[in-house]
Design an enzyme around this catalytic site. Structure first.
Site, PDB file in Angstrom:
ATOM      1  N   HIS A 574      12.332  88.327  44.633  1.00 10.54           N
ATOM      2  CA  HIS A 574      11.995  89.153  45.798  1.00 10.54           C
ATOM      3  C   HIS A 574      10.902  88.493  46.639  1.00 10.54           C
ATOM      4  O   HIS A 574      11.140  88.083  47.783  1.00 10.54           O
ATOM      5  CB  HIS A 574      11.564  90.554  45.333  1.00 10.54           C
ATOM      6  CG  HIS A 574      11.198  91.472  46.456  1.00 10.54           C
ATOM      7  ND1 HIS A 574      10.376  92.559  46.284  1.00 10.54           N
ATOM      8  CD2 HIS A 574      11.516  91.461  47.772  1.00 10.54           C
ATOM      9  CE1 HIS A 574      10.224  93.192  47.439  1.00 10.54           C
ATOM     10  NE2 HIS A 574      10.905  92.544  48.363  1.00 10.54           N
ATOM     11  N   HIS A 579      10.430  86.797  50.989  1.00  8.70           N
ATOM     12  CA  HIS A 579       9.203  86.929  51.791  1.00  8.70           C
ATOM     13  C   HIS A 579       8.525  85.581  52.042  1.00  8.70           C
ATOM     14  O   HIS A 579       8.363  85.148  53.190  1.00  8.70           O
ATOM     15  CB  HIS A 579       8.213  87.858  51.076  1.00  8.70           C
ATOM     16  CG  HIS A 579       8.574  89.304  51.126  1.00  8.70           C
ATOM     17  ND1 HIS A 579       8.004  90.191  52.008  1.00  8.70           N
ATOM     18  CD2 HIS A 579       9.447  90.030  50.383  1.00  8.70           C
ATOM     19  CE1 HIS A 579       8.500  91.392  51.824  1.00  8.70           C
ATOM     20  NE2 HIS A 579       9.384  91.333  50.836  1.00  8.70           N
ATOM     21  N   HIS A 774      17.394  90.102  50.941  1.00  8.02           N
ATOM     22  CA  HIS A 774      16.198  90.930  50.778  1.00  8.02           C
ATOM     23  C   HIS A 774      16.574  92.385  50.532  1.00  8.02           C
ATOM     24  O   HIS A 774      15.962  93.060  49.686  1.00  8.02           O
ATOM     25  CB  HIS A 774      15.296  90.823  52.006  1.00  8.02           C
ATOM     26  CG  HIS A 774      14.087  91.695  51.912  1.00  8.02           C
ATOM     27  ND1 HIS A 774      13.989  92.905  52.570  1.00  8.02           N
ATOM     28  CD2 HIS A 774      12.941  91.564  51.199  1.00  8.02           C
ATOM     29  CE1 HIS A 774      12.834  93.470  52.282  1.00  8.02           C
ATOM     30  NE2 HIS A 774      12.168  92.681  51.462  1.00  8.02           N
ATOM     31  N   ASN A 778      15.321  94.691  47.390  1.00  7.54           N
ATOM     32  CA  ASN A 778      14.183  95.553  47.721  1.00  7.54           C
ATOM     33  C   ASN A 778      14.476  97.042  47.645  1.00  7.54           C
ATOM     34  O   ASN A 778      13.698  97.798  47.061  1.00  7.54           O
ATOM     35  CB  ASN A 778      13.668  95.226  49.120  1.00  7.54           C
ATOM     36  CG  ASN A 778      12.426  96.015  49.468  1.00  7.54           C
ATOM     37  OD1 ASN A 778      11.327  95.749  48.974  1.00  7.54           O
ATOM     38  ND2 ASN A 778      12.579  97.035  50.303  1.00  7.54           N
ATOM     39  N   ILE A 926       9.676  95.049  54.942  1.00 12.43           N
ATOM     40  CA  ILE A 926       8.961  95.923  54.023  1.00 12.43           C
ATOM     41  C   ILE A 926       8.874  95.214  52.683  1.00 12.43           C
ATOM     42  O   ILE A 926       9.718  94.357  52.379  1.00 12.43           O
ATOM     43  CB  ILE A 926       9.658  97.293  53.863  1.00 12.43           C
ATOM     44  CG1 ILE A 926       8.855  98.244  52.965  1.00 12.43           C
ATOM     45  CG2 ILE A 926      11.055  97.107  53.309  1.00 12.43           C
ATOM     46  CD1 ILE A 926       7.564  98.687  53.527  1.00 12.43           C
TER      47      ILE A 926
END
Length: 926
Positions: A574, A579, A774, A778, A926
């Site tokens: 993740h 990110h 993602h 997530n 997020i």
């Protein structure tokens, strides 16, 4: 339609009006009005009932001028034209008293000459001055008059006097001489023979006291660098230079500078040596780069950057910050509310007695009755936390959590082995499972340090569970799969187990593929490092239970596997692979690709909010003593584990879905898929029912098709040299690799960027990582992982062993239920984890989804073919969503359909706001 003195709502279906000759086709009036195209009129135009002056890309509704705007100003030769501008400014929905006062002062100062100044710049060069043709400066003329207008958007007007030979406007400069910044959505210019000219802005325009230079906005016409009109060439370079900065100074909130730094801001050595953390990024510990803030070093370590602690904001370029709807959701109860209000209150309430859950029913009560807090806290919390629902107030002050979706269809499913296995292909972390190509599994770690590489799992452990097959037959027929966390955890196990209240193994779990297409676990290996370098490792192998005692041991073993998986999911799959790895490409795109570049226009929606959420993560999630360290087993070594994966395993060329599936094997390819050119995505899955991969390949194909059709518009196969000669594109690619991912700059696996196929593959991978990958990793965190016993993020006790600790084993035998709960997170750890992952699993009201409407105050592109390519993409994404819905209703797909089985919707593209376990936003937001 409404007059200019009113604020009009926007229709997402609308288009701007166009001029026919000297007036708008939608209105014949010569009155001085602003108008919006109505959906009804637009629908008639689409059906061919209204004339259209000029084919253009579909645009969202924008303000336009409906009076006769082309006028003779002087002389019979029509030397001057009067043209009008409509500027759409978005106002804050909620303003404090100070902001209201400043707004009124700005309106008054505008009246006396401190106003907003505009200047049009032509695409053409003045043959006399050899400089771009300019309109001359003008000002917004109705800012003061609209000072009290209510509404989210206000449309202001300005007039320009331009030469009749001005040519087509290609840029506009804006100078804000007010005291306060304002958010400019877009500008539309009407009055030119070419028709309305759109300038998409979506940017904060700073006051000259913060930014003395003029802001530059380009029209929505895309240009490759070599095709830039002569009048825009210098402005194109100037704007990029301003965005790059000079690498010096502390960044201010108003800055728009994109630059690089290492992760040297995670620790806080000034607070104490236990809060110091190593710098991530550099030769010693390779890692991607993050956005530079320029903060001074700490007092005790000149290498570490001083921290900005919550609630003070951490720097990101001004236009990367959350917009009001997103920020409002956070400040009203999302991430910041969780971290600032809820967690300290929890600590104050229960840390004095950091007790364990006394039974599973106590965990259930978090959803039924709530968490008992000290009297007086509940009212404060309820107002700020949307993820907990207020129930009947009582003297005890109760807060209740929403029931995680994993419990909604079968409360006891998590206890079953088939559900444990199903989570590996349809759960929170479906990207780790590998096909086992040889038995036994072997480690790639240095045997002189970590001992013999062979797994402790033997044929004797699993041979009776393979439906009559031998182990060799099962391997050859592709029936054995593995979750292998051994190599990433083993180097850190000794440090983890030395921490107070942390215990971990380096685990391997073997699965067998049943004839009906589901997996079952057949062995779990729990490994510990050797007592001496190179010595044999201490390993325990558990197999499916035969009695009550082995059933509880098996549950503990599965809990340790889930804890390993939770750590790798959060720190590697993740955080790192979506990110952190995306941030350098985003920084380089803003620094090297002009807003006019077609590739920037393609990528722009997939970069939204990523720098801001990553900055918030550095501030409160991945920092020393932050949420991740507090809630996950690796604790203080969390980010070192993430960096170890980046150093040894991360490869950009294998981050696309098909390549990742093919590589996922325990020894050598093929892995979870085999290459198959007959398939639209080029691979064939080896698992017959793999929901993440099945649905992911639908979206991968849609993204690939869209990117290919878009790129062909600007880099046709007939001109293969265009990509190599595109200075901005090559600079972006070079900087992304050599600076943003500079610790891997010499890696041989970076793909070339010479052909359109190279570019399509590169861009498809970036868009996939930012959107679907993602989303899959997530948005299931709370719905699928919010019931802590089913997937504990942290373990506090090892599996009891009568030979090494007889007292521990006796305690286990006496009360295995309590032993299990004492091995998993405490009440404080569990509720903190639940609060945070609930927040991280939530869609904000302003989310923009894959294939959704590209909104804004002006069209994102003037290229009709590019807009058509996007519409085709949206249709393909919608078709994928329908296919996913059908798959979830197919009883032959047992990993997503059946009694008590949750459908797999994490890659269903659309979603309402909230915690929904579905929805694919365009970006890592997020």
């Amino acid at each position: 339609m409404a007059a200019c003195n009113e604020i009009i709502g926007f229709s997402p279906l609308g288009r701007s009006s166009f001029l026919s000759g000297s007036r708008s086709v939608l209105l014949g009036s010569k009155q001085n009005k602003l108008c919006f195209a109505s959906p009804a009129l637009l629908a008639q135009r689409r059906r061919g009932r209204l004339p259209s002056v000029k084919k253009a890309a579909a645009t969202p509704v924008v303000a336009t001028i409906s009076e006769e705007v082309v006028k003779l100003v002087a002389g019979k030769q029509q030397e001057k034209l009067k043209v009008r501008a409509a500027l759409t400014v978005r106002r804050k929905l909620k303003e404090d008293l100070k902001e209201v006062i400043v707004n009124q002062l700005d309106a008054l100062s505008d009246k006396i000459g401190r106003n907003v100044v505009l200047e049009l710049i032509s695409t053409e060069i003045n043959p006399r001055t050899k400089k771009p043709k300019k309109s001359g400066e003008t000002v917004i003329k109705d800012w003061y008059e609209k000072k009290n207008v209510k509404g989210e958007r206000v449309v202001y007007t300005a007039e320009f006097d331009v030469d009749s030979a001005f040519g087509e406007p290609g840029a506009i400069t804006v100078v804000n001489r007010h005291q306060k910044e304002f958010f400019l959505e877009g500008i539309v210019i009407e009055g030119f023979a070419c028709g309305p000219v759109h300038f998409p802005c979506n940017s904060w325009v700073q006051s000259t006291k913060d930014l003395p230079t003029k802001r530059i906005f380009f029209s929505n016409k895309p240009y490759l660098p070599s095709e830039t009109p002569a009048g825009l060439k210098e402005l194109r370079k100037k704007e990029l230079n301003e965005l790059r900065g000079d690498g010096n100074g502390v960044r201010k909130r108003s800055d728009r500078i994109y630059d690089y730094a290492t992760y040297n801001d995670l620790g806080n050595p000034d607070r104490g040596i236990e809060f110091a953390r190593p710098t991530l990024g550099g030769k010693k510990i390779p890692y991607p780069r993050r956005c530079r803030t320029g903060r001074p070093p700490t007092d005790t370590n000149m290498v570490a950057e001083s921290r900005i602690e919550k609630p003070h904001p951490i720097y990101v370029p001004r236009d990367e910050a959350f917009e009001e709807l997103k920020q409002g959701a956070f400040s009203a109860g999302r991430l910041k509310a969780v971290l600032h209000n809820f967690i300290p209150s929890l600590i104050a309430s229960i840390s004095a007695d950091n007790h364990d859950f006394q039974g599973f029913h106590h965990i259930d009560n978090l959803y039924k009755e709530g968490l008992v807090l000290k009297l007086g806290l509940q009212e404060h919390l309820i107002k700020k936390l949307p993820f907990v629902r207020k129930i009947q107030e009582s003297s005890e002050g109760l807060l209740r959590y929403d029931t995680p979706r994993i419990l909604s269809k079968d409360k006891f499913a998590w206890l079953r082995d088939d559900e444990f296995a199903r989570q590996a292909v349809a759960g929170i972390d479906p990207v780790t499972i590998e096909r086992l190509q040889a038995f036994p599994p072997v480690s790639k770690l240095d045997s002189e340090i970590y001992g013999p590489p062979e797994s402790a799992i033997t044929e004797a452990h699993i041979s009776g569970q393979l439906e009559g097959l031998t182990v060799q037959q099962a391997v050859e027929e592709g029936k054995l799969f593995v979750l292998d966390f051994h190599d990433i955890y083993l180097p850190f196990i000794e440090r983890i187990n030395a921490m107070d209240g942390r215990k971990a193994y380096a685990t391997r779990t073997l699965f067998f593929l049943n004839p009906i297409g589901t997996l079952k676990p057949v062995a779990i290996e729990l490994g510990l490092p050797p007592a001496q370098p190179g010595a044999s490792r201490s390993s325990v192998v558990l197999t499916p239970p035969r009695d009550a005692t082995t059933n509880w041991l098996w549950m503990l073993g599965k809990a340790h596997v889930c804890s390993n998986d939770a750590g790798v999911h959060q720190l590697v799959n993740h955080w790192l692979r979506t990110h952190a790895s995306m941030e350098p490409f985003i920084l380089a795109a803003h620094r090297q690709l002009s807003a006019m570049h077609p590739v920037f226009k393609l990528l722009h929606p997939h970069m939204r909010y990523t720098l801001e959420i990553n900055a918030l993560a550095r501030q409160s999630l991945i920092n020393a003593d932050g949420v991740i360290e507090s809630c996950f087993t690796p604790g203080a070594v969390c980010m070192e584990m993430s960096a170890a994966y980046y150093k040894h395993h991360w490869r950009f060329d294998l981050e696309g879905l098909p390549a990742d599936l093919v590589r996922r094997q325990a020894l050598h390819p093929p892995g979870m898929a085999v290459e198959d050119p007959t398939q639209p995505h080029g691979v064939r899955l080896v698992l017959p029912d793999y929901p993440y991969a099945d649905d992911g390949l639908l979206l991968w194909s849609a993204i690939t098709s869209y990117v290919r059709s878009y790129i062909q518009l600007y880099y046709p196969d007939s001109d293969p040299g265009r990509i190599r000669s595109d200075s901005e594109l090559q600079a972006w690619y070079h900087e992304s690799i050599n600076v943003g991912h500079g610790d891997h700059r010499d890696a041989p696996w970076w793909p070339p960027l010479d052909t359109s196929d190279d570019l399509v593959a590169f861009l498809t991978t970036l868009i996939w990582l930012a959107s679907a990958q993602h989303a899959a990793l997530n948005f299931g965190q709370y719905p699928l992982g919010g019931y802590v016993p089913s997937r504990p993020p942290l373990m506090r006790r090892l599996v009891p062993d009568p030979e090494h600790d007889a007292d521990e084993y006796r305690a286990f035998l006496a009360d295995p239920h309590r032993f299990f709960l004492s091995a998993t997170p405490s009440v404080l750890q569990a509720t903190k984890f639940m609060a945070v992952v609930d927040t991280l699993s939530m869609h904000s009201p302003d989310e923009e989804y894959l294939g959704g409407t590209r909104e804004g105050a002006a069209a994102w592109t003037a290229d009709e073919e590019a807009e058509a390519a996007y519409r085709n993409f949206a249709d393909e994404v919608a078709a994928a969503e329908e296919e996913i819905k059908k798959r979830n209703a197919d009883p032959t797909r047992r990993n997503r359909c059946g009694a008590g089985v949750l459908p797999y919707e994490l890659l269903a593209p659309s979603s309402p706001p909230g915690v929904t376990a579905r929805g694919v936003p365009n970006s890592v937001s997020i």
